[in-house]
Design an enzyme around this catalytic site. Structure first.
Site, PDB file in Angstrom:
ATOM      1  N   ASN A 149       1.951  10.832  -2.899  1.00 27.30           N
ATOM      2  CA  ASN A 149       2.828  10.413  -1.800  1.00 27.30           C
ATOM      3  C   ASN A 149       3.109   8.915  -1.776  1.00 27.30           C
ATOM      4  OD1 ASN A 149       0.074  10.185  -1.113  1.00 27.30           O
ATOM      5  ND2 ASN A 149       0.514  10.252   1.074  1.00 27.30           N
ATOM      6  N   GLU A 247     -10.406   7.861   0.095  1.00 32.76           N
ATOM      7  CA  GLU A 247      -9.573   7.959   1.284  1.00 32.76           C
ATOM      8  C   GLU A 247      -8.993   9.357   1.281  1.00 32.76           C
ATOM      9  OE1 GLU A 247      -5.684   8.155   2.913  1.00 32.76           O
ATOM     10  OE2 GLU A 247      -5.549   6.492   1.488  1.00 32.76           O
ATOM     11  N   CYS A 281      -0.741  10.055   5.137  1.00 38.83           N
ATOM     12  CA  CYS A 281      -2.038  10.433   5.703  1.00 38.83           C
ATOM     13  C   CYS A 281      -2.312   9.767   7.040  1.00 38.83           C
ATOM     14  CB  CYS A 281      -3.158  10.126   4.709  1.00 38.83           C
ATOM     15  SG  CYS A 281      -3.165   8.410   4.143  1.00 38.83           S
ATOM     16  N   GLU A 457     -10.487   0.232   1.297  1.00 35.22           N
ATOM     17  CA  GLU A 457      -9.587  -0.421   0.357  1.00 35.22           C
ATOM     18  C   GLU A 457      -8.808  -1.480   1.111  1.00 35.22           C
ATOM     19  OE1 GLU A 457      -8.758   3.037  -2.946  1.00 35.22           O
ATOM     20  OE2 GLU A 457      -7.406   2.969  -1.220  1.00 35.22           O
TER      21      GLU A 457
END
Length: 476
Positions: A149, A247, A281, A457
């Site tokens: 994505n 993640e 997300c 991150e």
């Protein structure tokens, strides 16, 4: 479209006798074919990384910083090429693709500076004449796995901190959107890093993931993907005791309090929900709107959603592109139909977009009267669905917002500073936005809690998972 690319191993592109087509989500037709890695290609990539590890570690932080800045310069020079590739493979609007590449360049610039700040410390020892020295060293070879994505920013979030720390990488991007990762890896050649510092393999799980997870030389793996895949990676990493960061999925609540600026909330929420056709997300999934604002919010959100221009992401007038593939389209439609059958009110959308004879276009959809136990609310829907419910009590809505096992992002709109602070403290989430959805920045730690992942991150925290801490007791 993929001419000159393939597997990148030991500083050079290589082909394969096996190829797979990459399909356009706009037309459903092939964009081109990419070489598919064999198991021996992945092993060769790990071999190349192992060979590069000593030289990369010995470069030192200042030399690696200079290399990352050269990479960023090359990426900036190829911005148009990269944005076109992102939109072609994902269907997202070209403006969103361009912004994604800019944010990816920024990751390399940020971690170039973090490479200069890998500090240790000296600690007083109880031993006469002694002292403790604490230093930081590269963890070793990194296996990086990214989703489709955000095909540029997700690899950049892993490659930049790993290289800054002195860790060589074997990158496995999604086979649905491999092209922009290939462009990025090609840009990394401009950094002048040792051959094998970055390697790329694309292919089946057995041919890519399998060898990386089985090889004890790979000391860390980083994943952006689903919770299910993350759980399997944790199990697989245990065999060779690899460090893991990931993640995973989200199911973000959005609370619109009674004192919210309604126009601001709508101005920000509608674009956030339809960005990348909702395939984000951290997008708001569960809309809790105070009873006093509910009807006005639903009516205006519906009006704006109904006016969204769908189309090919390469068309500058497009506001929302397609879903990534046919299965995603079917899943989104099933989620919506289940909600309506269970009693939710369909305010707009709820079907495959008319006027498109090909591709995977779904109308922006607004559902009201949604119950907390409906699948559209209970699970991450990962599509252009605004699922809306009412609330009246602040404590109760916070409890409802925290009912999900996910904990990636959460949002609220309020004009009250004390309520903003209470909400921030109460929400069980790795990231909270108050009157804002802007959570992804190179200088800020990005990540979740609970079933949404491990580690961070971005920010100064982002380099930590790529470093080992060494203690030395030195006595003279």
């Amino acid at each position: 479209m993929y001419e000159g690319f393939g597997q990148f191993v030991g500083g050079a592109w290589r082909g394969s006798d096996q190829r797979a087509e990459v399909a356009s989500p706009v037309t459903g037709k092939p964009l081109g074919a990419i070489p598919i890695a064999r198991p021996e290609d992945t092993v060769a990539a790990i071999d190349a990384a192992a060979k590069a590890l000593p030289a990369l570690a010995e470069m030192g932080g200042f030399a690696r910083a200079d290399a990352l800045h050269r990479i960023a310069d090359e990426m900036a020079a190829r911005a148009d090429e990269a944005a076109q590739m992102i939109s072609a493979e994902t269907g997202k609007p070209i403006a969103q693709s361009g912004r994604e590449w800019v944010l990816s360049v920024d990751q390399f610039r940020w971690y170039a500076e973090e490479a200069r700040r890998i500090y240790g410390r000296v600690v007083e020892s109880r031993v006469p004449g002694g002292r403790f020295e604490v230093t930081r060293e590269p963890v070793g070879i990194v296996g990086a796995f990214t989703a489709w994505n955000f095909p540029a920013s997700l690899p950049a979030r892993k490659l930049a901190p790993a290289l800054a720390a002195g860790c060589p990488v074997v990158l496995r991007p999604s086979s649905q959107t491999p092209g922009v990762a290939m462009v990025m890896v090609d840009c990394i050649r401009a950094g002048g890093l040792p051959d094998g510092a970055v390697n790329l393999v694309v292919g089946t799980t057995a041919n890519t993931y399998g060898p990386v997870m089985a090889d004890p030389r790979v000391r860390k793996v980083s994943l952006t993907g689903s919770t299910r895949v993350g759980q399997q990676m944790i199990r697989d990493a245990a065999e060779t005791v690899k460090k893991v960061s990931m993640e995973l999925g989200g199911n973000a609540p959005l609370i619109i309090y009674d004192d919210a600026d309604l126009d601001l909330a709508l101005d920000m929420t509608v674009p956030a929900k339809i960005a990348n056709a909702g395939q984000v997300c951290v997008t708001p999934d569960r809309f809790f709107v105070h009873d006093s604002l509910h009807d006005a919010f639903v009516a205006e959100f519906t009006r704006r959603a109904s006016a969204i221009r769908l189309g090919d992401g390469l068309d500058p007038d497009t506001e929302m592109g397609p879903l990534i593939n046919a299965s995603r389209l079917q899943e989104i439609d099933a989620i919506v139909q289940e909600a309506v059958a269970a009693g939710a009110t369909l305010e707009c959308g709820g079907q495959r977009a008319s006027g498109f004879n090909a591709g995977h276009f779904y109308e922006p959809t607004v559902l009201s009267n949604v119950a907390d136990d409906m699948r559209v609310f209970d699970e991450e829907n990962f599509g252009p669905i605004a699922a809306i419910t009412r609330f009246t009590d602040e404590d109760m809505v916070l409890a409802r917002a925290n009912a999900s096992p996910m904990g990636l992002s959460a949002y609220a709109f309020t004009r009250c500073p004390s309520r903003a602070r209470r909400t921030t403290r109460a929400l069980k989430s790795g990231m909270v936005g108050i009157n804002s959805f802007a959570l992804a920045a190179s200088e800020a730690p990005f990540g979740g809690t609970n079933f949404s992942g491990l580690g961070r991150e971005g920010g100064s925290e982002g380099i930590e998972d790529y470093l080992d801490t060494k203690l030395a007791q030195i006595v003279f």
